[in-house]
Design a protein around this motif. Sequence first.
Motif, mmCIF file in Angstrom:
data_model
loop_
_atom_site.group_PDB
_atom_site.id
_atom_site.type_symbol
_atom_site.label_atom_id
_atom_site.label_comp_id
_atom_site.label_asym_id
_atom_site.label_seq_id
_atom_site.Cartn_x
_atom_site.Cartn_y
_atom_site.Cartn_z
ATOM 1 N N VAL A 32 0.860 -1.183 0.000
ATOM 2 C CA VAL A 32 0.000 0.000 0.000
ATOM 3 C C VAL A 32 0.894 1.229 0.000
ATOM 4 O O VAL A 32 1.664 1.456 0.938
ATOM 5 C CB VAL A 32 -0.944 -0.001 1.217
ATOM 6 N N GLY A 33 0.813 2.014 -1.084
ATOM 7 C CA GLY A 33 1.648 3.208 -1.227
ATOM 8 C C GLY A 33 2.812 2.942 -2.163
ATOM 9 O O GLY A 33 3.628 2.060 -1.920
ATOM 10 N N GLY A 35 5.469 4.780 -2.828
ATOM 11 C CA GLY A 35 6.615 5.651 -2.569
ATOM 12 C C GLY A 35 7.893 4.844 -2.756
ATOM 13 O O GLY A 35 7.849 3.668 -3.147
ATOM 14 N N SER A 37 10.016 3.387 -0.686
ATOM 15 C CA SER A 37 10.183 2.138 0.075
ATOM 16 C C SER A 37 9.296 1.033 -0.501
ATOM 17 O O SER A 37 9.733 -0.104 -0.692
ATOM 18 C CB SER A 37 9.880 2.369 1.560
ATOM 19 N N LYS A 57 -3.037 5.615 -4.046
ATOM 20 C CA LYS A 57 -4.253 6.444 -4.083
ATOM 21 C C LYS A 57 -4.170 7.597 -5.090
ATOM 22 O O LYS A 57 -5.188 8.060 -5.590
ATOM 23 C CB LYS A 57 -4.589 6.976 -2.688
ATOM 24 N N ARG A 58 -2.937 8.047 -5.392
ATOM 25 C CA ARG A 58 -2.821 9.175 -6.320
ATOM 26 C C ARG A 58 -2.796 8.691 -7.769
ATOM 27 O O ARG A 58 -2.642 7.514 -8.036
ATOM 28 C CB ARG A 58 -1.528 9.942 -6.059
ATOM 29 N N GLY A 62 5.127 7.109 -7.045
ATOM 30 C CA GLY A 62 6.457 7.705 -6.805
ATOM 31 C C GLY A 62 6.527 8.393 -5.455
ATOM 32 O O GLY A 62 7.601 8.677 -4.950
ATOM 33 N N THR A 168 2.745 3.703 3.314
ATOM 34 C CA THR A 168 1.988 4.942 3.057
ATOM 35 C C THR A 168 2.677 6.190 3.612
ATOM 36 O O THR A 168 2.064 7.251 3.701
ATOM 37 C CB THR A 168 0.548 4.849 3.616
ATOM 38 N N ALA A 173 -1.205 4.715 7.153
ATOM 39 C CA ALA A 173 -2.668 4.583 7.114
ATOM 40 C C ALA A 173 -3.179 3.243 7.638
ATOM 41 O O ALA A 173 -4.233 3.179 8.278
ATOM 42 C CB ALA A 173 -3.153 4.806 5.676
ATOM 43 N N GLY A 233 13.725 14.393 6.439
ATOM 44 C CA GLY A 233 13.790 15.353 5.340
ATOM 45 C C GLY A 233 14.298 14.753 4.042
ATOM 46 O O GLY A 233 14.135 13.557 3.811
ATOM 47 N N ILE A 235 16.386 13.127 2.241
ATOM 48 C CA ILE A 235 17.421 12.130 1.934
ATOM 49 C C ILE A 235 16.712 10.796 1.780
ATOM 50 O O ILE A 235 15.826 10.465 2.582
ATOM 51 C CB ILE A 235 18.544 12.111 2.994
ATOM 52 N N MET A 239 14.992 5.214 2.806
ATOM 53 C CA MET A 239 13.723 4.712 2.253
ATOM 54 C C MET A 239 13.976 3.492 1.372
ATOM 55 O O MET A 239 13.276 2.483 1.451
ATOM 56 C CB MET A 239 13.039 5.789 1.403
HETATM 57 O O1 48F Z 1 5.443 9.263 1.353
HETATM 58 P P1 48F Z 1 6.011 8.278 0.418
HETATM 59 O O2 48F Z 1 7.015 8.729 -0.564
HETATM 60 O O3 48F Z 1 6.529 7.021 1.301
HETATM 61 P P2 48F Z 1 7.958 6.444 1.702
HETATM 62 O O4 48F Z 1 8.301 5.319 0.808
HETATM 63 O O5 48F Z 1 8.999 7.613 1.412
HETATM 64 C C1 48F Z 1 9.003 8.799 2.135
HETATM 65 C C2 48F Z 1 9.744 9.856 1.335
HETATM 66 O O6 48F Z 1 9.159 10.049 0.086
HETATM 67 C C3 48F Z 1 9.815 11.215 2.022
HETATM 68 C C4 48F Z 1 10.823 11.270 3.070
HETATM 69 C C5 48F Z 1 12.243 10.992 2.724
HETATM 70 O O7 48F Z 1 13.006 11.515 3.694
HETATM 71 O O8 48F Z 1 10.516 11.580 4.158
HETATM 72 O O9 48F Z 1 8.556 11.564 2.538
HETATM 73 O O10 48F Z 1 7.903 6.189 3.150
HETATM 74 O O11 48F Z 1 4.847 7.570 -0.414
HETATM 75 C C6 48F Z 1 3.710 7.065 0.219
HETATM 76 C C7 48F Z 1 2.682 6.783 -0.874
HETATM 77 O O12 48F Z 1 1.560 6.173 -0.269
HETATM 78 C C8 48F Z 1 0.383 6.701 -0.873
HETATM 79 C C9 48F Z 1 0.728 8.172 -1.127
HETATM 80 O O13 48F Z 1 -0.110 8.741 -2.116
HETATM 81 C C10 48F Z 1 2.180 8.059 -1.560
HETATM 82 O O14 48F Z 1 2.308 7.908 -2.963
HETATM 83 N N1 48F Z 1 -0.729 6.486 0.082
HETATM 84 C C11 48F Z 1 -0.885 7.077 1.307
HETATM 85 N N2 48F Z 1 -1.991 6.611 1.912
HETATM 86 C C12 48F Z 1 -2.544 5.702 1.054
HETATM 87 C C13 48F Z 1 -1.736 5.625 -0.108
HETATM 88 C C14 48F Z 1 -3.703 4.859 1.106
HETATM 89 N N3 48F Z 1 -4.526 4.853 2.153
HETATM 90 N N4 48F Z 1 -3.986 4.065 0.042
HETATM 91 C C15 48F Z 1 -3.151 4.049 -1.046
HETATM 92 N N5 48F Z 1 -2.046 4.827 -1.155
#
Ligand code: 48F
Length: 257
Positions: A32-33, A35, A37, A57-58, A62, A168, A173, A233, A235, A239
């Motif tokens: 889910v998500g 991003g 990771s 969800k978007r 990415g 997420t 979430a 922040g 970096i 992730m």
């Molecule tokens: O926030 P996000 O990039 O997650 P991550 O892999 O990486 C964090 C970094 O990008 C950055 C950082 C680096 O220092 O702090 O923030 O932890 O991606 C999370 C994805 O999950 C989706 C959201 O749209 C995003 O693309 N998302 C969030 N809630 C939901 C979801 C949900 N309930 N259902 C589906 N997608």
Amino acid sequence: MTPLNEVEISKTIIDAYHRTLLDCLTSDVAIVGAGPSGLVAAHLLAKAGVKVTILEKRLSPGGGVWGGGMGMNVAVVQDEAVPLLREMGIRAKQGRDGLYAVDAVELGAGLCWNAVQAGATLLNLTIVEDVCVSQQRVTGVVINRSLIAENLPVDPIVLSAKAVLDGTGHEAALVQALRKRRLLTGDAAECGEGPMNAPLGERFVVDRAGEVFPGLWIAGMSVSATLGGPRMGPIFGGMLLSGQRVAALISAALKQI
Ligand code: 48F
């Protein structure tokens, strides 16, 4: 050029999408998500032959990658993450102090491409509203169209999975869905993300990635949001490595299920 027929264009979309959706009803891993990771975990698991469905969800997958820091579209990674990027064909330019600069657009596009090319299915515009829990184990995700969930009282549907990854980010979430039912214990029951500390935060998201409830894993920023780690922040090495670590843990766990 092939003579065009609008109905055939529509049929091609409907037929292909619904075949895919039917196939996603059961997966080994639901991520889910989309991003950094989640996409790294998806790439590594799918490459190892695991059936992976990613729900985002978007419109654009990415996550937080595209904007680099303050909208300057360069992502910074530490040298430990460079071999993983190289394996995915994503270029990193050596900078100062063991840090590398990666074009944020190449990173976002490359992560998506690698996950999908490895065999993961990505459904965008699909929000996970909740998790399914049976006999004290997460057994699937409750999904809806993002635009429906935000605006209309329409019921969702369910996809089942042997393992579910909460990728997420800051929202955590799925963890929140369990927290509000008081199903989590220890740090995961109540912690929120701490203030900025990049060195500690980066270690934290890698070391503490793992299973927080039977069937539910966390990686990336959702680790900090779940267990009270610092934010870090702009970096991204942590992730990527957090996604790599959780993929190895899920892979090992799937062998026992
Ligand atoms: O926030 P996000 O990039 O997650 P991550 O892999 O990486 C964090 C970094 O990008 C950055 C950082 C680096 O220092 O702090 O923030 O932890 O991606 C999370 C994805 O999950 C989706 C959201 O749209 C995003 O693309 N998302 C969030 N809630 C939901 C979801 C949900 N309930 N259902 C589906 N997608």
